[in-house]
Motif scaffolding. Structure first.
Motif, PDB file in Angstrom:
ATOM      1  N   LYS A  81       0.742  -1.205  -0.024  1.00  0.00           N
ATOM      2  CA  LYS A  81       0.035  -0.214   0.070  1.00  0.00           C
ATOM      3  C   LYS A  81       0.811   1.385  -0.125  1.00  0.00           C
ATOM      4  CE  LYS A  81      -0.302  -0.087   5.002  1.00  0.00           C
ATOM      5  NZ  LYS A  81      -1.238  -0.025   6.161  1.00  0.00           N
ATOM      6  N   MET A  82       2.326   1.032   0.332  1.00  0.00           N
ATOM      7  CA  MET A  82       2.810   2.336   0.453  1.00  0.00           C
ATOM      8  C   MET A  82       3.737   2.458  -0.876  1.00  0.00           C
ATOM      9  SD  MET A  82       4.921   1.746   4.158  1.00  0.00           S
ATOM     10  CE  MET A  82       3.901   1.822   5.458  1.00  0.00           C
ATOM     11  N   ILE A  83       3.637   1.861  -1.926  1.00  0.00           N
ATOM     12  CA  ILE A  83       4.294   1.896  -3.266  1.00  0.00           C
ATOM     13  C   ILE A  83       3.715   2.952  -4.034  1.00  0.00           C
ATOM     14  CG2 ILE A  83       4.821   0.745  -5.416  1.00  0.00           C
ATOM     15  CD1 ILE A  83       4.785  -1.896  -3.811  1.00  0.00           C
ATOM     16  N   GLY A  84       4.345   3.729  -4.492  1.00  0.00           N
ATOM     17  CA  GLY A  84       3.826   4.992  -5.416  1.00  0.00           C
ATOM     18  C   GLY A  84       4.982   5.617  -6.274  1.00  0.00           C
ATOM     19  N   PHE A  85       4.681   6.521  -6.965  1.00  0.00           N
ATOM     20  CA  PHE A  85       5.678   7.231  -7.747  1.00  0.00           C
ATOM     21  C   PHE A  85       6.685   7.623  -7.009  1.00  0.00           C
ATOM     22  CE2 PHE A  85       7.219  11.326  -9.703  1.00  0.00           C
ATOM     23  CZ  PHE A  85       7.497  10.872 -10.896  1.00  0.00           C
ATOM     24  N   GLY A  86       6.366   8.392  -5.667  1.00  0.00           N
ATOM     25  CA  GLY A  86       7.277   8.963  -4.968  1.00  0.00           C
ATOM     26  C   GLY A  86       8.379   7.883  -4.603  1.00  0.00           C
ATOM     27  N   MET A  87       7.992   6.827  -4.372  1.00  0.00           N
ATOM     28  CA  MET A  87       9.147   5.668  -3.897  1.00  0.00           C
ATOM     29  C   MET A  87       9.822   5.232  -5.098  1.00  0.00           C
ATOM     30  SD  MET A  87       8.538   1.706  -2.589  1.00  0.00           S
ATOM     31  CE  MET A  87       7.859   2.361  -0.872  1.00  0.00           C
ATOM     32  N   PHE A  88       9.624   5.248  -6.235  1.00  0.00           N
ATOM     33  CA  PHE A  88      10.422   4.930  -7.365  1.00  0.00           C
ATOM     34  C   PHE A  88      11.270   6.198  -7.599  1.00  0.00           C
ATOM     35  CE2 PHE A  88       6.901   1.601  -7.898  1.00  0.00           C
ATOM     36  CZ  PHE A  88       7.597   0.702  -7.952  1.00  0.00           C
ATOM     37  N   ALA A  89      10.757   7.234  -7.772  1.00  0.00           N
ATOM     38  CA  ALA A  89      11.463   8.471  -7.975  1.00  0.00           C
ATOM     39  C   ALA A  89      12.815   8.731  -6.816  1.00  0.00           C
ATOM     40  CB  ALA A  89      10.667   9.702  -7.972  1.00  0.00           C
ATOM     41  N   ASN A  90      12.332   8.318  -5.850  1.00  0.00           N
ATOM     42  CA  ASN A  90      13.390   8.680  -4.750  1.00  0.00           C
ATOM     43  C   ASN A  90      14.410   7.174  -4.787  1.00  0.00           C
ATOM     44  OD1 ASN A  90      14.630   7.684  -1.950  1.00  0.00           O
ATOM     45  ND2 ASN A  90      13.991   9.871  -1.545  1.00  0.00           N
ATOM     46  N   ASP A 142       2.239  12.341  -0.552  1.00  0.00           N
ATOM     47  CA  ASP A 142       1.261  11.173  -0.607  1.00  0.00           C
ATOM     48  C   ASP A 142       1.358  10.389  -1.850  1.00  0.00           C
ATOM     49  OD1 ASP A 142       0.217  12.287   1.807  1.00  0.00           O
ATOM     50  OD2 ASP A 142      -1.196  13.306   0.762  1.00  0.00           O
ATOM     51  N   LEU A 143       2.651  10.510  -2.390  1.00  0.00           N
ATOM     52  CA  LEU A 143       2.696   9.175  -3.493  1.00  0.00           C
ATOM     53  C   LEU A 143       3.890   8.136  -3.343  1.00  0.00           C
ATOM     54  CD1 LEU A 143       2.897  11.761  -6.650  1.00  0.00           C
ATOM     55  CD2 LEU A 143       0.957  10.360  -5.725  1.00  0.00           C
ATOM     56  N   GLY A 144       3.907   7.930  -1.949  1.00  0.00           N
ATOM     57  CA  GLY A 144       5.003   6.873  -1.387  1.00  0.00           C
ATOM     58  C   GLY A 144       6.391   7.290  -0.855  1.00  0.00           C
ATOM     59  N   ALA A 145       6.869   6.723  -0.112  1.00  0.00           N
ATOM     60  CA  ALA A 145       8.413   7.042   0.376  1.00  0.00           C
ATOM     61  C   ALA A 145       9.046   6.439  -0.012  1.00  0.00           C
ATOM     62  CB  ALA A 145       8.257   7.247   1.788  1.00  0.00           C
ATOM     63  N   SER A 146      10.530   6.382   0.141  1.00  0.00           N
ATOM     64  CA  SER A 146      11.591   5.327  -0.522  1.00  0.00           C
ATOM     65  C   SER A 146      11.432   4.187   0.542  1.00  0.00           C
ATOM     66  CB  SER A 146      12.863   6.164  -0.316  1.00  0.00           C
ATOM     67  OG  SER A 146      13.277   6.145   1.215  1.00  0.00           O
ATOM     68  N   PRO A 147      12.048   3.379   0.011  1.00  0.00           N
ATOM     69  CA  PRO A 147      11.820   2.085   0.669  1.00  0.00           C
ATOM     70  C   PRO A 147      12.814   2.101   2.229  1.00  0.00           C
ATOM     71  CG  PRO A 147      12.522   1.264  -1.537  1.00  0.00           C
ATOM     72  CD  PRO A 147      12.590   3.028  -1.525  1.00  0.00           C
ATOM     73  N   TYR A 148      13.705   2.899   2.095  1.00  0.00           N
ATOM     74  CA  TYR A 148      14.112   3.080   3.392  1.00  0.00           C
ATOM     75  C   TYR A 148      13.241   3.847   4.434  1.00  0.00           C
ATOM     76  CZ  TYR A 148      17.330   5.209   6.883  1.00  0.00           C
ATOM     77  OH  TYR A 148      17.903   5.291   8.251  1.00  0.00           O
ATOM     78  N   ASP A 149      12.575   4.803   3.777  1.00  0.00           N
ATOM     79  CA  ASP A 149      11.740   5.657   4.593  1.00  0.00           C
ATOM     80  C   ASP A 149      10.273   4.691   5.095  1.00  0.00           C
ATOM     81  OD1 ASP A 149      13.369   7.917   5.026  1.00  0.00           O
ATOM     82  OD2 ASP A 149      12.704   8.437   3.110  1.00  0.00           O
ATOM     83  N   ALA A 150       9.944   3.960   4.139  1.00  0.00           N
ATOM     84  CA  ALA A 150       8.868   3.026   4.367  1.00  0.00           C
ATOM     85  C   ALA A 150       8.940   1.941   5.508  1.00  0.00           C
ATOM     86  CB  ALA A 150       8.244   2.541   3.170  1.00  0.00           C
ATOM     87  N   LEU A 151      10.120   1.274   5.373  1.00  0.00           N
ATOM     88  CA  LEU A 151      10.392   0.282   6.277  1.00  0.00           C
ATOM     89  C   LEU A 151      10.032   0.583   7.784  1.00  0.00           C
ATOM     90  CD1 LEU A 151      13.674  -1.565   4.702  1.00  0.00           C
ATOM     91  CD2 LEU A 151      11.339  -2.472   5.271  1.00  0.00           C
ATOM     92  N   PRO A 152      10.320   1.673   8.373  1.00  0.00           N
ATOM     93  CA  PRO A 152      10.203   1.966   9.849  1.00  0.00           C
ATOM     94  C   PRO A 152       8.550   2.011  10.135  1.00  0.00           C
ATOM     95  CG  PRO A 152      11.438   3.541   8.840  1.00  0.00           C
ATOM     96  CD  PRO A 152      11.073   2.868   7.762  1.00  0.00           C
ATOM     97  N   PHE A 153       7.781   2.223   9.005  1.00  0.00           N
ATOM     98  CA  PHE A 153       6.130   2.095   9.295  1.00  0.00           C
ATOM     99  C   PHE A 153       5.809   0.728   9.144  1.00  0.00           C
ATOM    100  CE2 PHE A 153       6.875   6.352   7.652  1.00  0.00           C
ATOM    101  CZ  PHE A 153       6.221   7.226   8.371  1.00  0.00           C
ATOM    102  N   ILE A 154       6.437  -0.230   8.474  1.00  0.00           N
ATOM    103  CA  ILE A 154       5.913  -1.514   8.477  1.00  0.00           C
ATOM    104  C   ILE A 154       6.143  -2.317   9.645  1.00  0.00           C
ATOM    105  CG2 ILE A 154       6.375  -3.693   7.302  1.00  0.00           C
ATOM    106  CD1 ILE A 154       6.920  -2.450   4.720  1.00  0.00           C
ATOM    107  N   ILE A 155       7.734  -1.661  10.201  1.00  0.00           N
ATOM    108  CA  ILE A 155       8.171  -2.385  11.573  1.00  0.00           C
ATOM    109  C   ILE A 155       7.239  -1.826  12.484  1.00  0.00           C
ATOM    110  CG2 ILE A 155      10.038  -2.583  13.120  1.00  0.00           C
ATOM    111  CD1 ILE A 155      12.048  -1.858  10.686  1.00  0.00           C
TER     112      ILE A 155
END
Length: 218
Positions: A81-90, A142-155
């Motif tokens: 659900k966190m995947i988005g354009f912002g994630m890939f751009a970063n 609101d287009l997704g964060a980088s994998p590094y920034d998204a992982l803390p939310f998953i944890i």
């Protein structure tokens, strides 16, 4: 008529979001290209990737993209659900933007420009501000964060009893330590960013998001 108006507004909002993400990513890459020659340190994640790319003898942007792809695997499994354009751009652009500007500075600036301490001190402050503003802009579109920034939310979803700020600081410090063992400098700026970067980005993002997306405060 009302449906077409809503669609137009949605498209305009999406255009601002995409523009904000790209602007934020460019600002972050630009900031890192200034922080590195200043020699005072960068954020822990960047410091780790710079150290590893130097050891492997490959471009910073190439290694960071590869490492982001590795970190993307748990996102696919647990945080789609966190995947988005912002994630890939970063994950794919920040490192290459930094490499581009670093190459540009090597051509247009004197070789010994960063030797005087006063020059580095003058440059590091706006560079840090540019990095923080860039990160805040891209993360709050609101287009997704980088994998590094998204992982803390998953944890945090799995260990929700731990306050998120504590988890995020511990997470950032872990990467600082890992980076140190790979040869990254253990600087005061890197340590300070581990403790302060998350809260500062959150604060700045709350101020910038309504202005960029023209949202009304509730």
């Amino acid at each position: 008529m009302e449906k077409n108006k809503k669609k137009t507004l949605d498209m305009k909002r999406l255009a601002r979001q995409i523009t904000g993400v790209i602007a934020g990513v460019v600002m972050m890459g630009l900031a890192i290209s200034w922080l590195v020659p200043c020699g005072f340190g960068t954020d822990g994640y960047t410091a780790l990737n710079l150290a590893v790319s130097n050891k492997l003898g490959i471009m910073f942007g190439t290694w960071q993209a590869l490492f982001n792809i590795i970190l993307f695997i748990p996102i696919i499994i647990w945080g789609r659900k966190m995947i988005g354009f912002g994630m890939f751009a970063n994950m794919l652009l920040v490192g290459y933007v930094c490499d581009f500007f670093s190459w540009l500075w090597s051509i247009v600036l004197p070789q010994n420009m960063f030797e005087p301490m006063w020059v580095r001190i003058v440059i590091v402050v706006p560079a840090l501000l540019c990095f923080v503003f860039g990160a805040a802009i891209y993360m709050d579109m609101d287009l997704g964060a980088s994998p590094y920034d998204a992982l803390p939310f998953i944890i945090h979803e799995r260990f929700d009893k731990i306050p998120f700020k504590v988890l995020r600081i511990s997470y950032d410090l872990l990467f600082v330590i890992i980076g140190y063992f790979f040869g990254a400098p253990f600087s005061a700026v890197t340590l300070a960013m581990a403790f302060l970067l998350g809260p500062v980005i959150e604060f700045v993002g709350k101020k910038l998001k309504p202005l960029i997306l023209k949202e009304n405060k509730k």
